[in-house]
Enzyme design. Structure first.
Site, PDB file in Angstrom:
ATOM      1  N   ARG A  66      39.993  28.554  82.795  1.00  0.00           N
ATOM      2  CA  ARG A  66      41.326  28.747  83.345  1.00  0.00           C
ATOM      3  C   ARG A  66      42.388  28.033  82.508  1.00  0.00           C
ATOM      4  NH1 ARG A  66      43.949  24.023  84.177  1.00  0.00           N
ATOM      5  NH2 ARG A  66      43.629  22.945  86.146  1.00  0.00           N
ATOM      6  N   ASP A  77      48.019  14.959  79.739  1.00  0.00           N
ATOM      7  CA  ASP A  77      47.900  15.439  81.121  1.00  0.00           C
ATOM      8  C   ASP A  77      47.735  14.331  82.144  1.00  0.00           C
ATOM      9  OD1 ASP A  77      45.392  14.629  80.413  1.00  0.00           O
ATOM     10  OD2 ASP A  77      44.389  16.530  80.827  1.00  0.00           O
ATOM     11  N   GLU A 111      40.859  12.869  90.059  1.00  0.00           N
ATOM     12  CA  GLU A 111      42.005  13.516  90.688  1.00  0.00           C
ATOM     13  C   GLU A 111      41.557  14.538  91.735  1.00  0.00           C
ATOM     14  OE1 GLU A 111      44.949  13.530  86.797  1.00  0.00           O
ATOM     15  OE2 GLU A 111      43.528  15.178  87.076  1.00  0.00           O
TER      16      GLU A 111
END
Length: 356
Positions: free
Chosen positions: A112, A231, A56
């Site tokens: 993150r 996801d 991605e």
């Protein structure tokens, strides 16, 4: 010369602050950027799927700085001795188009993701939440545990993974982390057992399929569900009836992307959700009442990587030593003479150095 952060650099930057402090400061940076949501030019990530995984690209800009992340997800990689997820990213100046930073994001993505999970839970979970079930004990487990300990004060972790070696690894690592001292760690016998008595349930599994990790009987009033593993298209963790349950609030990062990749891909296109930016900006509460079930349908969004890259660059610029640069862009005496300045007789000399 372009600033560069490799694996040893991220190790140094995190160790300087401490992992918990790093996650907490990164979470604050992410929250600050979500507050200015309307300034960003946004799009769903660009994905190329194969039978074994996905690659991605995740771009975003606020008109001043631009970032992108390259990231893959290949669950079968571990059988070959490879990581499931790897990533790198670029921070660039919009006015010139020049890259400012090239950085590893494999470790940073884990940091993150944990920062975003804990940040969302701080807005959505009950304030007295102290027990968390962590289902899926692979690469993300330690980061999630540290983030929730630091931002929410979690006092007990209930762990489950279909691979007992993953749970053993997680327990071993947690025992070596000073920040996790005092946290009770329990190995559960099943996902259902892990959820028993939990205030927060985090699912972070890797299988690229429509899995059902949680079923409606595992969910009780007042729980906060942090669904991280679903996801990409065809990859989910929650039974759809959990999402449809009356008295349930579903929060997403960026709705157009979550409709494709999140838990809500299982539901009708107009199923009501709340974007996280509206929560932090105060237009919609993260929780409507003590008994409401809240779900953070997390897929990972480019703004969080934008925040991470900017945060990393700020830490790098604060350092007096250790900062490294690479000659990613030619530095020419005549910017109109690319050939002469690189391949010709008057070519520039290679520049690889540490920035002083």
């Amino acid at each position: 010369m372009v600033d560069y952060i490799g694996i040893e650099d991220i190790r140094r930057l995190v160790e300087t602050l401490g992992t918990g402090e790093f996650i907490a400061r990164l979470a604050q940076q992410i929250e600050d950027d979500y507050r200015r949501w309307d300034e960003f030019e946004k799009c769903p990530r660009l994905a190329n799927h194969s039978p074994v995984g996905v690659i991605e690209l995740m771009p975003i800009t606020d008109g001043r700085q631009y970032t992108f992340k390259y990231v893959n997800g290949h669950p079968q990689n571990t059988a070959r001795g490879l990581l499931t997820v790897t990533a790198f990213g670029v921070l660039a100046d919009v006015d010139t188009g020049y890259p400012l930073l090239l950085s590893e994001l494999t470790v940073t993505t884990a940091l993150r993701t944990a920062a975003m999970s804990a940040l969302a839970a701080r807005w959505m979970a009950r304030e007295d939440s102290r027990v968390m079930a962590l289902i899926g004990n692979g690469s993300q487990g330690e980061f999630q545990a540290i983030g929730f300990r630091r931002l929410l004060g979690i006092e007990e972790l209930r762990l489950f993974d279909v691979d007992p070696l993953a749970t053993a690894k997680l327990v071993r690592n947690l025992e070596s982390i000073p920040e996790m001292s005092g946290v009770k760690v329990t190995r559960a016998s099943s996902a259902s057992d892990a959820c028993r008595g939990a205030d927060i349930v985090t699912t972070v599994t890797a299988d690229k399929r429509n899995a059902i990790i949680l079923t409606p009987p595992m969910v009780r009033p007042g729980m906060h569900l942090n669904a991280v593993g679903g996801d990409c298209p065809g990859k989910t963790e929650l039974h759809p009836d959990i999402l449809r349950r009356p008295g349930t609030r579903v929060v997403v990062e960026y709705e157009p992307q979550s409709r494709i990749e999140g838990e809500i891909q299982q539901l009708e296109h107009d199923f009501p959700v709340v974007e996280f930016a509206n929560v932090v900006r105060g237009s919609t509460p993260g929780r409507g009442g003590r008994d409401e079930v809240t779900i953070f349908d997390s897929v990972g969004f480019a703004l969080e990587d934008y925040s991470a890259l900017r945060f990393l660059h700020s830490l790098l610029l604060e350092e007096r030593s250790g900062r490294r640069q690479i000659d990613l862009v030619p530095d020419l005496d005549d910017p109109k003479d690319l050939y002469g300045g690189t391949l010709g007789q008057g070519r520039m000399r290679p520049r690889l150095r540490a920035a002083g």
